[in-house]
Design a protein around this motif. Structure first.
Motif, PDB file in Angstrom:
ATOM      1  N   ASP A  65       0.817  -1.213   0.000  1.00 11.37           N
ATOM      2  CA  ASP A  65       0.000   0.000   0.000  1.00 11.37           C
ATOM      3  C   ASP A  65       0.853   1.266   0.000  1.00 11.37           C
ATOM      4  N   PHE A  66       2.018   1.194   0.636  1.00 11.48           N
ATOM      5  CA  PHE A  66       2.894   2.363   0.752  1.00 11.48           C
ATOM      6  C   PHE A  66       4.332   1.968   0.448  1.00 11.48           C
ATOM      7  N   ASP A  67       5.099   2.943  -0.009  1.00 14.91           N
ATOM      8  CA  ASP A  67       6.516   2.734  -0.269  1.00 14.91           C
ATOM      9  C   ASP A  67       7.371   3.032   0.956  1.00 14.91           C
ATOM     10  N   CYS A  68       6.895   3.965   1.785  1.00 15.36           N
ATOM     11  CA  CYS A  68       7.704   4.387   2.925  1.00 15.36           C
ATOM     12  C   CYS A  68       6.827   5.070   3.968  1.00 15.36           C
ATOM     13  N   VAL A  69       7.417   5.309   5.116  1.00 15.08           N
ATOM     14  CA  VAL A  69       6.752   6.002   6.213  1.00 15.08           C
ATOM     15  C   VAL A  69       7.499   7.312   6.462  1.00 15.08           C
ATOM     16  N   LEU A  70       6.757   8.382   6.705  1.00 15.52           N
ATOM     17  CA  LEU A  70       7.364   9.680   6.969  1.00 15.52           C
ATOM     18  C   LEU A  70       6.688  10.318   8.175  1.00 15.52           C
ATOM     19  N   GLY A  71       7.477  10.657   9.168  1.00 18.09           N
ATOM     20  CA  GLY A  71       6.957  11.404  10.301  1.00 18.09           C
ATOM     21  C   GLY A  71       6.773  12.858   9.897  1.00 18.09           C
ATOM     22  N   VAL A  72       5.588  13.386  10.103  1.00 19.67           N
ATOM     23  CA  VAL A  72       5.266  14.753   9.700  1.00 19.67           C
ATOM     24  C   VAL A  72       4.861  15.558  10.937  1.00 19.67           C
ATOM     25  N   SER A  73       5.615  16.612  11.192  1.00 24.89           N
ATOM     26  CA  SER A  73       5.318  17.469  12.344  1.00 24.89           C
ATOM     27  C   SER A  73       4.467  18.666  11.961  1.00 24.89           C
ATOM     28  N   GLY A  74       4.439  18.984  10.680  1.00 24.79           N
ATOM     29  CA  GLY A  74       3.768  20.192  10.219  1.00 24.79           C
ATOM     30  C   GLY A  74       4.729  21.358  10.090  1.00 24.79           C
ATOM     31  N   GLY A  75       5.967  21.124  10.475  1.00 23.30           N
ATOM     32  CA  GLY A  75       7.000  22.143  10.321  1.00 23.30           C
ATOM     33  C   GLY A  75       7.504  22.197   8.891  1.00 23.30           C
ATOM     34  N   VAL A  76       8.398  23.120   8.638  1.00 14.92           N
ATOM     35  CA  VAL A  76       8.893  23.343   7.283  1.00 14.92           C
ATOM     36  C   VAL A  76       9.603  22.106   6.730  1.00 14.92           C
ATOM     37  N   ASP A  77      10.496  21.498   7.503  1.00 14.36           N
ATOM     38  CA  ASP A  77      11.306  20.386   6.992  1.00 14.36           C
ATOM     39  C   ASP A  77      10.450  19.191   6.594  1.00 14.36           C
ATOM     40  N   SER A  78       9.598  18.721   7.504  1.00 15.50           N
ATOM     41  CA  SER A  78       8.823  17.520   7.201  1.00 15.50           C
ATOM     42  C   SER A  78       7.761  17.802   6.137  1.00 15.50           C
ATOM     43  N   SER A  79       7.194  18.997   6.129  1.00 16.26           N
ATOM     44  CA  SER A  79       6.196  19.347   5.107  1.00 16.26           C
ATOM     45  C   SER A  79       6.845  19.378   3.723  1.00 16.26           C
ATOM     46  N   TYR A  80       8.043  19.932   3.649  1.00 12.13           N
ATOM     47  CA  TYR A  80       8.753  19.993   2.369  1.00 12.13           C
ATOM     48  C   TYR A  80       9.145  18.593   1.911  1.00 12.13           C
ATOM     49  N   LEU A  81       9.612  17.763   2.825  1.00  9.74           N
ATOM     50  CA  LEU A  81       9.984  16.399   2.454  1.00  9.74           C
ATOM     51  C   LEU A  81       8.761  15.609   1.990  1.00  9.74           C
ATOM     52  N   ALA A  82       7.610  15.848   2.593  1.00  9.12           N
ATOM     53  CA  ALA A  82       6.380  15.186   2.143  1.00  9.12           C
ATOM     54  C   ALA A  82       6.071  15.595   0.701  1.00  9.12           C
ATOM     55  N   ARG A  83       6.214  16.862   0.404  1.00  9.40           N
ATOM     56  CA  ARG A  83       5.962  17.337  -0.961  1.00  9.40           C
ATOM     57  C   ARG A  83       6.972  16.749  -1.946  1.00  9.40           C
ATOM     58  N   LEU A  84       8.259  16.754  -1.566  1.00  9.89           N
ATOM     59  CA  LEU A  84       9.277  16.159  -2.441  1.00  9.89           C
ATOM     60  C   LEU A  84       8.993  14.683  -2.679  1.00  9.89           C
ATOM     61  N   SER A  85       8.611  13.975  -1.623  1.00  8.04           N
ATOM     62  CA  SER A  85       8.328  12.544  -1.750  1.00  8.04           C
ATOM     63  C   SER A  85       7.232  12.295  -2.773  1.00  8.04           C
ATOM     64  N   ARG A  86       6.212  13.124  -2.718  1.00  7.27           N
ATOM     65  CA  ARG A  86       5.122  13.004  -3.702  1.00  7.27           C
ATOM     66  C   ARG A  86       5.650  13.288  -5.106  1.00  7.27           C
ATOM     67  N   ASN A  87       6.477  14.328  -5.239  1.00  8.01           N
ATOM     68  CA  ASN A  87       7.058  14.662  -6.548  1.00  8.01           C
ATOM     69  C   ASN A  87       7.911  13.520  -7.090  1.00  8.01           C
ATOM     70  N   TRP A  88       8.553  12.779  -6.194  1.00  8.78           N
ATOM     71  CA  TRP A  88       9.396  11.649  -6.605  1.00  8.78           C
ATOM     72  C   TRP A  88       8.574  10.397  -6.901  1.00  8.78           C
ATOM     73  N   GLY A  89       7.257  10.470  -6.708  1.00  8.12           N
ATOM     74  CA  GLY A  89       6.383   9.350  -7.010  1.00  8.12           C
ATOM     75  C   GLY A  89       6.244   8.336  -5.891  1.00  8.12           C
ATOM     76  N   LEU A  90       6.697   8.684  -4.706  1.00 13.21           N
ATOM     77  CA  LEU A  90       6.600   7.771  -3.567  1.00 13.21           C
ATOM     78  C   LEU A  90       5.192   7.807  -2.977  1.00 13.21           C
ATOM     79  N   ARG A  91       4.708   6.642  -2.587  1.00 13.28           N
ATOM     80  CA  ARG A  91       3.441   6.533  -1.876  1.00 13.28           C
ATOM     81  C   ARG A  91       3.796   6.506  -0.396  1.00 13.28           C
ATOM     82  N   VAL A  92       3.546   7.626   0.261  1.00 12.76           N
ATOM     83  CA  VAL A  92       4.016   7.837   1.628  1.00 12.76           C
ATOM     84  C   VAL A  92       2.886   7.632   2.629  1.00 12.76           C
TER      85      VAL A  92
END
Length: 111
Positions: A65-92
């Motif tokens: 169902d997913f490629d990876c797990v990402l902890g998201v705090s809502g801060g700049v770093d994790s929010s940006y990484l979530a967006r990059l992950s989507r751009n890279w085609g990862l199902r997070v």
């Protein structure tokens, strides 16, 4: 202990665990300089390594169902990484724990 400041950075003997080498560089700088080649962005070489890692994660996630797990705090770093992950085609699978300390902005970012 005699007061000393690193010849490379601003760290000084207010850090009780600090040590200095013969050139006056602190142990924090020495550790960074030792590890930096493997962790600092190196242009196209870093991009290539990232792309290889993303492909490896995508292959490992095939049929799941997913490629990876990402902890998201809502801060700049994790929010940006979530967006990059989507751009890279990862199902997070994005995980967040509300410990009661989230700012309104963090909550908006998470949503």
């Amino acid at each position: 202990m005699t007061y000393q400041i690193c010849t490379r950075c601003v760290m000084d003997t207010s850090d009780l665990a600090i040590t200095f080498d013969g050139q006056g560089r602190c142990n924090h700088c020495i550790d960074y300089l030792r590890r930096a080649p493997g962790i600092v962005y190196n242009g196209s070489e870093s991009d290539r390594l990232r792309d290889e890692l993303v492909e490896k994660v995508l292959r490992a996630g095939k049929g799941r169902d997913f490629d990876c797990v990402l902890g998201v705090s809502g801060g700049v770093d994790s929010s940006y990484l979530a967006r990059l992950s989507r751009n890279w085609g990862l199902r997070v699978l994005a995980l967040q724990m509300d410990n009661g300390w989230n700012s309104e902005e963090a909550v908006r970012n998470i949503k």
